[in-house]
Design an enzyme around this catalytic site. Structure first.
Site, PDB file in Angstrom:
ATOM      1  N   ASP A 536     -41.594   9.900 -37.281  1.00 12.65           N
ATOM      2  CA  ASP A 536     -42.983  10.329 -37.368  1.00 12.65           C
ATOM      3  C   ASP A 536     -43.197  11.529 -36.454  1.00 12.65           C
ATOM      4  O   ASP A 536     -42.364  11.839 -35.596  1.00 12.65           O
ATOM      5  CB  ASP A 536     -43.928   9.174 -37.001  1.00 12.65           C
ATOM      6  N   GLU A 616      -8.627  17.793 -46.415  1.00 13.77           N
ATOM      7  CA  GLU A 616     -10.001  17.401 -46.083  1.00 13.77           C
ATOM      8  C   GLU A 616     -10.443  18.041 -44.771  1.00 13.77           C
ATOM      9  O   GLU A 616     -11.599  18.436 -44.617  1.00 13.77           O
ATOM     10  CB  GLU A 616     -10.111  15.871 -46.008  1.00 13.77           C
TER      11      GLU A 616
END
Ligand code: GLA
Length: 748
Positions: A536, A616
């Site tokens: 928030d 990777e």
């Protein structure tokens, strides 16, 4: 002038670049809300309020016996009071010492000032650049002696208006605030939908659009945190509003505790919005002379759909909520060991991860849960913030130095508001845990909550964290909070103040965070609450980024980040590339897809790098480079949702740099299907007159695409911004399941 007062009409007009907000103190002192929407002039708009006698809606005594049309039950108002004839939901309810609950606030005075008000003890947006003006309107209830100051902060350039209030007991006896609203916003007309962001652990902020019909539609939390279940934000929009068109109002509460957001359609189809601290478990006692500040709410409006609204909020949160050093500079690409090791690590293992990470260009290593006290799993140790040197194989200082020697910075995890029953802290201070005497407490993840409303508890946490942060080279903290609050009791408070605990808890957390930031201004704090359980604008005032979700599956993240993006900018959303198969869903996805999704957040990794193949590792290196190159566009640019993760084959979103010279179109396929239906999108936010060239991000050769798709990327082919935004483009097809593409449009 952002705030204009007309003494003749007693109207207050707040003007931003594209919006007008108006209110009027009428003859009886009621503060009417007369307008919020597309910019208009400063003339008195109260003529548009229709009044008519409606049975069962009474009239204030002072209107006399003739005017039955004037009713608080139907007038649009800036603050709605319980108990004096407005029967809709109200933003303020106050009980007097004698048990009566009646409030009628009337206009008394006002003040217009340069700059932005602040709220003691609470997070609130700040000005900093002379961008804001403050209007304070004093409202009085003479009978009870309650004064309420309504605050309005006007940020004209960003089309944001903020609101908060201060309730003062100017009367003789004690007062009990039962409902403390930050906002009452009335619309006399309009058919609206309410968009809210619901969810749960590992599936936060899913959008839900509901028509506002008669009755009271509400979302909220009584969990002691804003919660993953409903985010403290909402959008009210006309029924036909879309991403690109229609009127939409956005609201974000700058508060991390219990909240209630209500939308009520009344008997004559008017709509009222109220945002308050959740009144279910809230009463605040005000002795004579005392005052109470409500949290702040941010409001914005866009006449052009949701994208406009999101971009107002993104810029506002980036500039006027997030503070300190980390507001303006690039945040480090990090690696967190949680999903890589869980509790199974020692110092050497962590240093090995940091070493690999440094080689791939990662800049910060974060040691997650398990480094302190007796904490081999999540059943014990919380509260004992002392390094477990036996497990680490060295002191924290030595570990920090070894990590820094590999070339990355060092960060650590805390869960300051929690305590395990199996901890020295609990054994020493059982009274610090939130429990009710004579009642067995609710356990959650086998932990209890510390009573953050107590100053001694706050001081303990501050003391422990300060010592740890001083003892080692630590530049980042992950502040976690892994349960909801119940069993509320503070022995030092009298019975008529026990209703203050939930709010005191939140204020206590804010105090600790504030002091920590003051002591360590360079520290980067990432909020977390079992993922995005306390995401928030209140927390963002202290923690510039928040871990978005414990669900790191890139396909699930599409929905989570899509919902989050309506209000919060990408550089606040903690997002990491994790292992495949994913630990939460078992889904197997390409590394590129995980990278593309995480790059629209703060970007980092959360896996065991040792388990990656060389190929990777090269891909990780490439991703870090791409993210750094595109940082300004991805994190600071304008944000456009081009498709949705719910109904479309492929989620597509776009970021455009502030100078409009670069745009990134991100696309992730949700599934593969034979005889694929093409996905078309129109880009947004470009300069119509500029010419752009399209390319795929580094490492993706467009020649691997089917021949007819290569046309977008051919050497020498350019498009005008106008073309890309009108005719648009197709998204290249998937070459593998869950394919992701990043298409870069660059000024030619
Ligand atoms: C919570 C967080 C995770 C991790 C664990 C550690 O679940 O959301 O990221 O830090 O706690 O216990």
């Amino acid at each position: 002038m952002a705030v204009y007062y007309d003494p003749e009409t007693r109207t207050f007009t707040l003007s931003t670049r594209n919006t007008t907000y108006q209110m009027k103190a009428d003859e009886l002192g009621t503060l009417l809300h007369t307008y919020y929407g597309t910019k208009t002039d400063t003339s008195d708009l109260s003529y548009a309020i229709h009044m008519q006698d409606r049975g069962l809606s009474g009239n204030p005594y002072e209107t006399g016996q003739t005017d039955r049309g004037y009713s608080l039950d139907q007038l649009p108002q800036e603050v709605s009071c319980f108990g004096t004839g407005d029967y809709r939901t109200s933003s303020m309810k106050i009980t007097n010492e004698d048990g009566t609950a009646a409030l009628r606030l009337k206009y008394a005075d006002h003040k217009i000032q340069k700059g932005k008000y602040s709220l003691p003890g609470l997070p609130a947006s700040y000005d900093g650049e002379g961008a804001a003006q403050t209007l304070s309107i004093t409202m009085r209830d003479e009978e009870s002696g309650v004064t309420v100051e309504l605050y309005y902060g006007v940020f004209a350039d960003l089309d944001v208006i903020t609101r908060a209030a201060r309730i003062v007991n100017d009367g003789p006896g004690a007062k009990y605030v039962n409902k403390a609203g930050s906002m009452n916003l009335d619309f006399v007309s309009g058919e609206f939908d309410l968009i809210t962001f619901y969810g749960k652990w590992a599936r936060e902020r899913v959008t839900e659009r509901t028509p506002v019909n008669h009755g009271n539609l509400s979302i909220g939390s009584v969990r002691g945190a804003s919660s993953p279940h409903y985010n403290p934000s909402a959008i009210l929009c006309e029924r036909s509003a879309t991403e690109t068109a229609g009127e939409a109002y956005g609201f974000a509460y700058v508060y991390s505790g219990d909240f209630l957001f209500e939308a009520e359609k009344d008997q004559i189809d008017q709509t009222r919005l109220v945002c308050s601290i959740h009144p279910m478990d809230f009463t605040w006692k005000l002795a004579p002379g005392e005052s109470f500040y409500t949290p702040e709410i941010l409001m914005t409006y866009s006449a052009d759909g949701f994208a406009g609204l999101s971009n107002h909020f993104h810029e506002f949160i980036r500039k006027h909520i997030v503070r300190g050093k980390w507001r303006d500079i690039r945040r480090p690409v990090l690696i967190n060991n949680w999903e890589g090791t869980y509790f199974d690590f020692n110092g050497d293992k962590l240093v090995a991860i940091a070493k690999d990470a440094a080689e791939l260009g990662i800049e910060l290593f974060v040691m997650d849960d398990g480094w302190f006290g007796k904490r081999e799993d999540d059943n014990s140790g919380l509260g004992d913030w002392y390094p477990n040197e036996k497990k680490l194989g060295c002191t924290l200082k030595e570990l920090g130095e070894r990590i820094e020697d590999t070339g990355v910075k060092f960060g650590i995890w805390f869960e300051p508001e929690a305590v395990s029953e199996d901890s020295d802290l609990y054994r020493e201070h059982p009274e610090w845990a939130m429990t009710i005497p004579g009642r067995l407490p609710n356990r959650s993840r086998n932990e209890l909550i510390l009573n953050m409303g107590r100053e001694d508890v706050q001081d303990y946490i501050l003391e422990r964290m300060t010592e740890i942060l001083r003892s080692a080279p630590i530049s980042y903290v992950k502040w976690d909070f892994n349960r909801s609050v119940c069993d509320k009791f503070i022995e030092t408070l009298p019975p008529d103040r026990q209703g203050e605990i939930a709010h005191r808890f939140t204020l206590g957390t804010y105090r600790v965070l504030e002091e920590l930031i003051r002591t360590f201004p360079e520290l980067l704090i990432e909020g977390c609450s079992s993922g995005g359980g306390r995401f928030d604008a209140g927390m963002l005032y202290y923690t510039p980024q928040i871990w978005c979700s414990d669900d790191t599956d890139p396909i699930e993240r599409l929905t989570i980040q899509y919902g989050t993006s309506f209000i919060y900018p990408p550089n606040t959303m903690g997002a990491h590339v994790s292992a495949s198969p994913n630990h939460q869903t078992r889904r197997v996805t390409p590394l590129q897809t995980r990278g593309v999704t995480a790059m629209s957040g703060t970007f980092g990794y959360e896996l065991d790098l040792n388990k990656l193949t060389d190929e990777e590792k090269q891909e990780v290196k490439r991703q870090v480079r791409v993210f750094r190159d595109l940082y300004e566009t991805l994190e600071q640019g304008e944000y456009y949702r081009l498709t949705t993760p719910f109904s479309d084959t492929c989620t597509v979103w776009e970021q455009v740099s502030r100078d409009k010279r670069t745009a990134v179109v991100n696309a992730v396929y949700h599934y593969a299907r034979a005889n694929h239906t093409p996905v078309y999108v129109r880009l947004r936010g470009l300069d119509t007159e500029k010419t752009y060239r399209l390319r795929l991000t580094e490492g993706n050769d467009y020649k691997t695409l089917p021949e007819h798709e290569q046309i977008l990327f051919e050497e020498g082919r350019t498009f005008t911004g106008r073309t890309l935004m009108t005719r648009g483009i197709f998204i290249p097809i998937y070459l593998t399941e869950y394919q992701a593409w990043q298409i870069i449009a660059e000024e030619a």
